[in-house]
Design an enzyme around this catalytic site. Structure first.
Site, mmCIF file in Angstrom:
data_model
loop_
_atom_site.group_PDB
_atom_site.id
_atom_site.type_symbol
_atom_site.label_atom_id
_atom_site.label_comp_id
_atom_site.label_asym_id
_atom_site.label_seq_id
_atom_site.Cartn_x
_atom_site.Cartn_y
_atom_site.Cartn_z
ATOM 1 N N ASP A 13 -4.672 -3.993 -0.653
ATOM 2 C CA ASP A 13 -3.427 -4.747 -0.452
ATOM 3 C C ASP A 13 -2.943 -4.471 0.967
ATOM 4 O OD1 ASP A 13 -1.021 -6.195 -1.056
ATOM 5 O OD2 ASP A 13 0.013 -4.288 -1.287
ATOM 6 N N SER A 14 -1.951 -5.234 1.376
ATOM 7 C CA SER A 14 -1.342 -5.000 2.689
ATOM 8 C C SER A 14 -0.554 -3.688 2.700
ATOM 9 C CB SER A 14 -0.419 -6.167 3.030
ATOM 10 O OG SER A 14 0.538 -6.339 1.998
ATOM 11 N N CYS A 76 -3.583 -8.626 -3.384
ATOM 12 C CA CYS A 76 -2.520 -9.084 -2.486
ATOM 13 C C CYS A 76 -2.559 -10.606 -2.544
ATOM 14 C CB CYS A 76 -2.823 -8.587 -1.075
ATOM 15 S SG CYS A 76 -1.732 -9.252 0.196
ATOM 16 N N GLU A 155 10.702 -1.964 -1.612
ATOM 17 C CA GLU A 155 10.286 -0.741 -0.918
ATOM 18 C C GLU A 155 11.455 0.221 -0.699
ATOM 19 O OE1 GLU A 155 7.494 -1.225 2.224
ATOM 20 O OE2 GLU A 155 6.333 -2.664 1.057
ATOM 21 N N CYS A 187 3.620 -12.378 -5.824
ATOM 22 C CA CYS A 187 3.558 -11.344 -4.785
ATOM 23 C C CYS A 187 3.467 -10.020 -5.530
ATOM 24 C CB CYS A 187 4.826 -11.382 -3.930
ATOM 25 S SG CYS A 187 4.948 -9.966 -2.820
ATOM 26 N N HIS A 189 4.541 -7.140 -5.085
ATOM 27 C CA HIS A 189 5.739 -6.299 -5.229
ATOM 28 C C HIS A 189 6.622 -6.736 -6.400
ATOM 29 C CE1 HIS A 189 4.816 -4.996 -1.158
ATOM 30 N NE2 HIS A 189 5.889 -4.227 -1.107
HETATM 31 N N1 DGL Z 1 1.189 -7.718 -0.896
HETATM 32 C C1 DGL Z 1 1.745 -8.931 -0.348
HETATM 33 C C2 DGL Z 1 1.516 -10.088 -1.313
HETATM 34 O O1 DGL Z 1 1.213 -9.905 -2.479
HETATM 35 C C3 DGL Z 1 3.224 -8.799 -0.050
HETATM 36 C C4 DGL Z 1 3.557 -7.915 1.126
HETATM 37 C C5 DGL Z 1 3.167 -8.503 2.468
HETATM 38 O O2 DGL Z 1 3.823 -9.440 2.958
HETATM 39 O O3 DGL Z 1 2.194 -8.045 3.021
HETATM 40 O O4 DGL Z 1 1.615 -11.220 -0.919
#
Ligand code: DGL
Length: 276
Positions: A13-14, A76, A155, A187, A189
């Site tokens: 993931d990011s 992600c 976060e 997303c 999160h």
């Molecule tokens: N993990 C990213 C997603 O699911 C969200 C966070 C980001 O913008 O990198 O799209």
């Protein structure tokens, strides 16, 4: 000879969001090992261009392949939207993203065909959920909404805070006016603020958490390819069963991970991902 079934699954993931997917894999497939990579130095992906997201994702895939993973879950939404179609063309191990599993579930549970999707600006801008949903269910009406403030709120730990609730009310008002009956949390999160989102949309709107569906489809993929781990890990082996890597801020990541994953995560190692 190496037993491929016992190799780990790569999850990336990011940043921290993909931990919601890793957590589902841990719950649903307790025998599997996981190597997780969170790109904490270059997060967020949600505000970046396709070429940048693709370059980052390719570097992470190279890192995970070096860790000898048997499959890769792109945990992600933004990377699944922009990079997965390219990555899967030449990846030597099976890959799975989070978007198709979420779209399939939404199409199967909607009653009125009005499906809302929330995610980063990049994911919503890509229109990929709508494309998949239209393929699966041509009559579907798909309404997207970017919710860029949700990730920082998550976060900051404001999961059930009045501020998050107020922002959710503003973001979701249009979708509710248009009478969606299903909402995809597009997303990684967002499952962490599921309760607040659920409170705002009310009991008549069903929430789809692609993390859950992705883990289900990954399990099926491993079974189909005869790659499912058979051996239960030794007692107390969580530290070697689950390994975490990040590109920056390892200690902050470790603390966040420990707040959502029940196994004590003792360490996260920093990797210079630009070298890959
Ligand atoms: N993990 C990213 C997603 O699911 C969200 C966070 C980001 O913008 O990198 O799209």
């Amino acid at each position: 000879m190496e037993n491929r079934k016992e190799l780990p699954i790569g999850v990336f993931d990011s940043g921290v969001g993909g931990l919601t997917v890793a957590r589902e894999i841990m719950r649903q497939m307790p025998n599997e090992k996981i190597v997780y990579f969170g790109d904490t130095a270059r997060v967020p992906y949600g505000s970046k261009s396709q070429s940048t997201i693709l370059r980052y994702s390719r570097q992470i895939v190279r890192f995970l392949l070096e860790q000898n993973v048997k499959a890769i879950a792109v945990a992600c939404n933004t990377a699944s939207a922009y990079a997965l179609p390219e990555i899967e063309k030449d990846c030597p191990v099976p890959t799975i993203g989070v978007i198709l599993p979420g779209a399939r579930t939404a199409a199967s549970i909607t009653r009125n065909g009005k499906i809302g999707v929330i995610g980063t600006s990049a994911t919503i801008g890509s229109g990929i959920y709508a494309d998949y949903l239209k393929e699966i269910m041509p009559s579907a009406q798909v309404l997207g909404r970017a919710c860029p403030l949700f990730c920082p709120l998550v976060e900051e730990g404001l999961w059930e805070d009045p501020v998050t609730e107020e922002i959710a009310r503003r973001y979701l008002a249009d979708l509710l006016d248009q009478e969606i009956d299903t909402l995809i949390l597009g997303c990684t999160h967002y499952p962490l603020i599921r309760r607040t989102i659920g409170k705002v949309v009310g009991p008549d709107v069903q929430l789809v958490n692609p993390a859950y569906e992705t883990a289900q489809e990954l399990g099926q993929l491993l079974r189909d390819m005869d790659l499912q781990a058979e051996e239960a890990p030794a007692l107390g082996a969580a530290e070697s069963q689950y390994r975490f890597f990040v590109s920056d801020m390892a200690e902050k990541f470790r603390q966040f991970a420990n707040s959502i994953i029940k196994y004590g995560i003792l360490s996260a190692k920093t990797v210079n991902i630009e070298e890959y």
